[in-house]
Design an enzyme around this catalytic site. Structure first.
Site, PDB file in Angstrom:
ATOM      1  N   LYS A  35     -17.925  26.924   2.881  1.00 53.76           N
ATOM      2  CA  LYS A  35     -17.352  25.956   1.994  1.00 53.76           C
ATOM      3  C   LYS A  35     -16.005  26.201   1.325  1.00 53.76           C
ATOM      4  CE  LYS A  35     -19.351  29.057  -1.660  1.00 53.76           C
ATOM      5  NZ  LYS A  35     -20.382  29.256  -2.483  1.00 53.76           N
ATOM      6  N   ARG A 130     -28.279  28.109 -12.932  1.00 50.83           N
ATOM      7  CA  ARG A 130     -27.330  26.884 -12.130  1.00 50.83           C
ATOM      8  C   ARG A 130     -28.099  25.942 -11.676  1.00 50.83           C
ATOM      9  NH1 ARG A 130     -22.369  29.459  -8.894  1.00 50.83           N
ATOM     10  NH2 ARG A 130     -23.928  29.327  -7.275  1.00 50.83           N
ATOM     11  N   TYR A 253      11.829  32.216 -15.607  1.00 50.27           N
ATOM     12  CA  TYR A 253      11.541  31.562 -16.587  1.00 50.27           C
ATOM     13  C   TYR A 253      10.896  32.338 -17.827  1.00 50.27           C
ATOM     14  CZ  TYR A 253      11.840  27.215 -14.159  1.00 50.27           C
ATOM     15  OH  TYR A 253      12.158  26.003 -13.394  1.00 50.27           O
ATOM     16  N   MET A 301       7.385  27.944  -9.658  1.00 48.21           N
ATOM     17  CA  MET A 301       6.572  26.848  -9.099  1.00 48.21           C
ATOM     18  C   MET A 301       6.850  27.065  -7.447  1.00 48.21           C
ATOM     19  SD  MET A 301       6.459  22.623  -8.719  1.00 48.21           S
ATOM     20  CE  MET A 301       5.631  22.246 -10.051  1.00 48.21           C
TER      21      MET A 301
HETATM   22  C1  LIG Z   1     -20.698  30.395  -1.882  1.00 49.04           C
HETATM   23  C2  LIG Z   1     -22.219  30.662  -1.847  1.00 49.04           C
HETATM   24  C3  LIG Z   1     -22.617  32.099  -1.148  1.00 49.04           C
HETATM   25  C4  LIG Z   1     -21.579  33.041  -0.482  1.00 49.04           C
HETATM   26  O1  LIG Z   1     -21.371  33.801  -1.590  1.00 49.04           O
HETATM   27  P1  LIG Z   1     -20.257  35.051  -1.324  1.00 49.04           P
HETATM   28  O2  LIG Z   1     -20.164  35.757  -2.479  1.00 49.04           O
HETATM   29  O3  LIG Z   1     -18.980  34.748  -0.949  1.00 49.04           O
HETATM   30  O4  LIG Z   1     -20.938  35.757  -0.230  1.00 49.04           O
HETATM   31  C5  LIG Z   1     -23.962  32.123  -0.910  1.00 49.04           C
HETATM   32  N1  LIG Z   1     -24.794  31.226  -1.404  1.00 49.04           N
HETATM   33  C6  LIG Z   1     -24.499  30.249  -2.187  1.00 49.04           C
HETATM   34  C7  LIG Z   1     -25.636  29.451  -2.760  1.00 49.04           C
HETATM   35  C8  LIG Z   1     -23.140  29.784  -2.369  1.00 49.04           C
HETATM   36  O5  LIG Z   1     -23.034  28.959  -3.397  1.00 49.04           O
END
Ligand SMILES: *Cc1c(COP(=O)(O)O)cnc(C)c1O
Length: 357
Positions: A35, A130, A253, A301
């Protein structure tokens, strides 16, 4: 000339980290989690680095489609499921597996005409609060989903809130899952990176590592090197100017950094618009021409400053590693009050990416 900043993706490190996961979870199949554009490493680079991965898991439908366009034949799981009945039809068309976490998702499964049944991951809530159905509802939900002609198979899935924290661990969530689900005789996927490394009993049929594949540690108390992981991304830039400071001179800055003595600093072509964390303070590690140095003053930046006082041979054109093979992304993240995940995901589109095979 192009601006001298680049991210290099080390495909050998990706492959090595994947092999390490396989060795740590020898009885499980592995979803390589890709992802967020493979945590900033590029989804195509991951597909190229891991031609033999058991499967891939992602979140965004476009990235799942990209994987198929790249020729990925393995299973692809959508971790958050679908967001419409039309996306469910795409799952059937492209053979994407999907998580189902709420009543709306089950409704789409029951009421949409699909070209073929789909493999689903029934997402159960064991305390993360969640996504997911309360774990105790699993038996009834499984019975209902087994009646649904659009469902090809069911795997049970849950996610841990504190697998990275040795004090809290996974025991309570695991116990809740097992109490509700152990009698169902279905395949199970529980473990993210932290859980699969710290709690092998969570590995089950499928594990879902993300962060460790990219060579960053999921634990604040244990480095990636200690875990046997290799950094898969190096972010580097060049010194584009040098300033000689007198005692009392300030930098950048806010004029927050004040030189306590005469100093030499290098101005580097990397700033927060490249994804470097603005909250990294003076002292954050960096490597200049292979030598340890430190950030000076506030990140702006497009630029930041590093200390060259002890590096008389370095100057304009010197190579600065912001994080990567030598400077742990986790150390930079910790200095900035965040985690390696956020830094890697935030590398900006304007940073040219090179792939090292
Ligand atoms: C992102 C995610 C993972 C991977 O988690 P890591 O901590 O990067 O290993 C596994 N399961 C779900 C549902 C996730 O959203």
């Amino acid at each position: 000339m192009t601006r001298p900043i680049r991210a290099v993706i080390h495909t050998a490190a990706l492959a090595s980290n994947y092999a390490h996961v396989k060795a740590c979870a020898p009885n499980s199949k592995v979803f390589a989690v890709v992802k967020a554009n493979a945590y900033g490493h590029g989804i195509a680079n991951m597909a190229a680095a891991l031609p033999g991965a058991d499967a891939f898991a992602t979140l965004e439908m476009p990235s799942a489609l990209t994987l198929r366009e790249l020729g990925v034949k393995q299973a692809i799981l959508l971790l958050e499921g679908v967001f419409s009945a039309a996306e469910l039809q795409l799952c059937a068309k492209h053979d994407f597996w999907l998580s189902v976490h709420d009543e709306r998702g089950i409704g789409w499964l029951e009421n949409t005409a699909l070209s073929r049944p789909v493999h689903i991951f029934l997402k159960l809530n064991t305390g993360m609060n969640r996504l997911g159905f309360p774990a105790e509802k699993a038996p009834a939900l499984v019975e209902r989903l087994q009646q649904c002609s659009n469902v090809a198979s069911i795997t049970l899935m849950a996610h841990f809130a504190t697998a990275d924290d040795p004090e809290q661990g996974v025991a309570a969530q695991c116990a809740r899952f097992d109490a509700a689900c152990s009698g169902l005789g279905l395949p199970v996927s529980l473990a993210n990176s932290a859980a699969l490394l710290a709690y092998p009993e969570t590995q089950r049929q499928w594990v879902r590592p993300g962060i460790v594949l990219y060579g960053s540690s999921p634990f604040s108390g244990k480095s990636a090197a200690e875990l046997g992981l290799q950094a898969a991304m190096t972010l580097s830039a060049e010194v584009i100017a040098v300033q000689e400071l007198n005692e009392g001179d300030t930098v950048g800055y806010g004029a927050g950094f004040v030189a306590a003595r005469p100093m030499r600093i290098g101005i580097v072509a990397c700033g927060y618009a490249d994804g470097y964390p603005r909250h990294a303070p003076t002292g954050t590690p960096a490597l200049v021409d292979g030598a340890r140095s430190r950030l000076i003053g506030r990140v702006s930046m497009d630029m930041l400053a590093v200390d060259l006082s002890e590096l008389p041979g370095s100057g304009v054109g010197s190579e600065v590693e912001l994080w990567g093979k030598n400077v742990s992304v986790d150390d930079v993240a910790a200095a900035a009050g965040t985690i390696g995940y956020e830094l890697m995901c935030a590398v900006a589109a304007r940073v040219p990416v090179f792939v090292e095979f």
